[in-house]
Design an enzyme around this catalytic site. Structure first.
Site, PDB file in Angstrom:
ATOM      1  N   CYS A   1       0.834  -1.207   0.000  1.00 25.96           N
ATOM      2  CA  CYS A   1       0.000   0.000   0.000  1.00 25.96           C
ATOM      3  C   CYS A   1       0.865   1.253   0.000  1.00 25.96           C
ATOM      4  O   CYS A   1       1.414   1.638   1.038  1.00 25.96           O
ATOM      5  CB  CYS A   1      -0.927  -0.018   1.216  1.00 25.96           C
ATOM      6  SG  CYS A   1      -1.928   1.476   1.368  1.00 25.96           S
TER       7      CYS A   1
ATOM      8  N   CYS B   1      -0.358   4.093   2.250  1.00 22.29           N
ATOM      9  CA  CYS B   1      -0.091   3.881   3.677  1.00 22.29           C
ATOM     10  C   CYS B   1       1.389   4.105   3.997  1.00 22.29           C
ATOM     11  O   CYS B   1       1.718   4.698   5.016  1.00 22.29           O
ATOM     12  CB  CYS B   1      -0.427   2.445   4.100  1.00 22.29           C
ATOM     13  SG  CYS B   1      -1.934   1.796   3.398  1.00 22.29           S
ATOM     14  N   ASP B   2       2.275   3.601   3.161  1.00 20.40           N
ATOM     15  CA  ASP B   2       3.676   3.474   3.559  1.00 20.40           C
ATOM     16  C   ASP B   2       4.668   4.337   2.776  1.00 20.40           C
ATOM     17  O   ASP B   2       5.846   4.393   3.137  1.00 20.40           O
ATOM     18  CB  ASP B   2       4.109   1.995   3.431  1.00 20.40           C
ATOM     19  CG  ASP B   2       3.304   1.091   4.347  1.00 20.40           C
ATOM     20  OD1 ASP B   2       2.845   1.583   5.398  1.00 20.40           O
ATOM     21  OD2 ASP B   2       3.114  -0.087   4.012  1.00 20.40           O
TER      22      ASP B   2
END
Ligand code: NAP
Length: 320
Positions: A145, A148-149
């Protein structure tokens, strides 16, 4: 005869546990089938159990670890009376009411649970390369992701695996942070749409490594590089990266509902937005099992809330 529950929730990620919090606070005594850990990466708590820092879930200005966040969700649901069972549904029958759910032998004559309403929050799985180090290094350089990261890879050289729209979208997004993004694709032609291709190819930070597959992820504690194999010549080469984003597609966990609930061609459940209603009255779906667009913990949680309120209203309207 199995006990009849007002609400049975199948799945315990952010969507299922939010639905549990809301239905528990509405005194509906929800039963949550939270799943069981499996060798294929299934686990109670869903995909956040495989992550480390979560910095984009509102309410945690300093961030929170994914597993800790999910323990908080669970504790909050239990505090209001949600009953958790660490089991996996093996069969579901929504052809008549009450709905039937089996655990264990799917051919058993009698179901394990009966439900007036069913909330499906079985999630989706990011497809993985199935390499030895891969699951262990999730949250330590391996990610599925970018939203997200990506932030954790500022000024680093990273790789994105895949040649579809997701891979190109993630790679383009990741150039906001990374020094370079190498797209590793197993063919010499992309599957992605023309517009995404044009955008990626025009981006100076993106490099393409064609006809290449990841043979090995190097690193014990964190990703230190990749060993690639040329799919045409078999030649091996090393790619010095500290991150690997796998973007080869997702698969929704909908096997239990085939031929019972309407699904899109890609297997995601169809809900009647803005409601969480599925094609069967009294059955609601929330989270990634019905979301092939956003796939975020916060959108999953929001849809879990919607499913809970829908279930509550449905029970009221049907002489609960
Ligand atoms: P996808 O279109 O199925 O593409 C998957 C890519 O991963 C393909 O290039 C495939 O290679 C590669 N791949 C699959 N298995 C692999 C393996 N084991 N090892 C190495 N490579 C592998 O999946 P997606 O990109 O996630 O997209 C899913 C759907 O969502 C598509 O319909 C897409 O258009 C849509 N989407 C749209 C947007 C947007 O419009 N903004 C963004 C994201 C996704 P091959 O090409 O060789 O098969």
């Amino acid at each position: 005869m199995p006990e009849l529950h007002d609400v049975v929730i199948v799945g315990s990620g952010p969507a299922g546990l939010t639905a549990a919090i809301y239905t528990a606070r509405a005194s509906l005594n929800p039963l949550v089938l939270e799943g069981e850990p499996s060798s294929t990466g299934d686990q109670p708590g869903g995909q956040l159990m495989l992550t480390t820092d979560v910095e984009n879930f509102p309410g945690f200005p300093d961030g929170i670890m994914g597993p800790e966040l999910m323990v908080n969700f669970r504790d909050q649901a239990v505090r209001f009376g949600a009953k958790m069972e660490t089991v996996k549904a093996s069969r579901v029958d929504v052809s008549e009411r009450p709905f039937k759910v089996w655990v264990g032998d799917p051919d058993a004559a009698e179901p394990t649970y009966l439900a007036k309403t069913l909330i499906i929050s079985t999630g989706a799985k990011a497809l993985m390369l199935e390499l030895p180090n891969e699951t262990r290094l999730i949250g330590h350089g391996v990610s599925t992701c970018a939203t997200c990261d990506g932030f954790f890879f500022r000024d680093q050289d990273i790789a994105v695996i895949g040649g579809g729209d997701s891979a190109l979208e993630e790679a383009t997004f990741l150039t906001k942070f990374a020094s370079s993004v190498t797209i590793v694709h197993r063919r010499d032609e992309l599957r992605a749409s023309k517009i995404m291709q044009d955008r990626a190819m025009a981006n100076e930070k993106i490099v393409f490594k064609w006809n290449s597959e990841v043979a090995e992820i190097v690193g014990e504690e964190k990703v230190e590089g990749l060993v690639l194999t040329d799919t045409k010549t078999g030649e091996r080469s090393e790619l010095a990266v500290t991150g690997m984003f796998v973007a080869i597609g997702h698969r929704p966990n909908t096997d239990l509902f085939v031929d019972q609930l309407d699904m899109k061609d890609n297997g995601y459940l169809i809900t009647k937005s803005p409601s969480a209603a599925t094609s069967v009255a009294g059955v609601f779906a929330c989270g990634d099992v019905q979301d092939d667009t956003f796939r975020q913990a916060i959108t999953a949680a929001g849809s879990g809330c919607a499913a809970a309120i829908d279930a509550e209203r449905w029970l009221e309207a049907n002489e609960h």
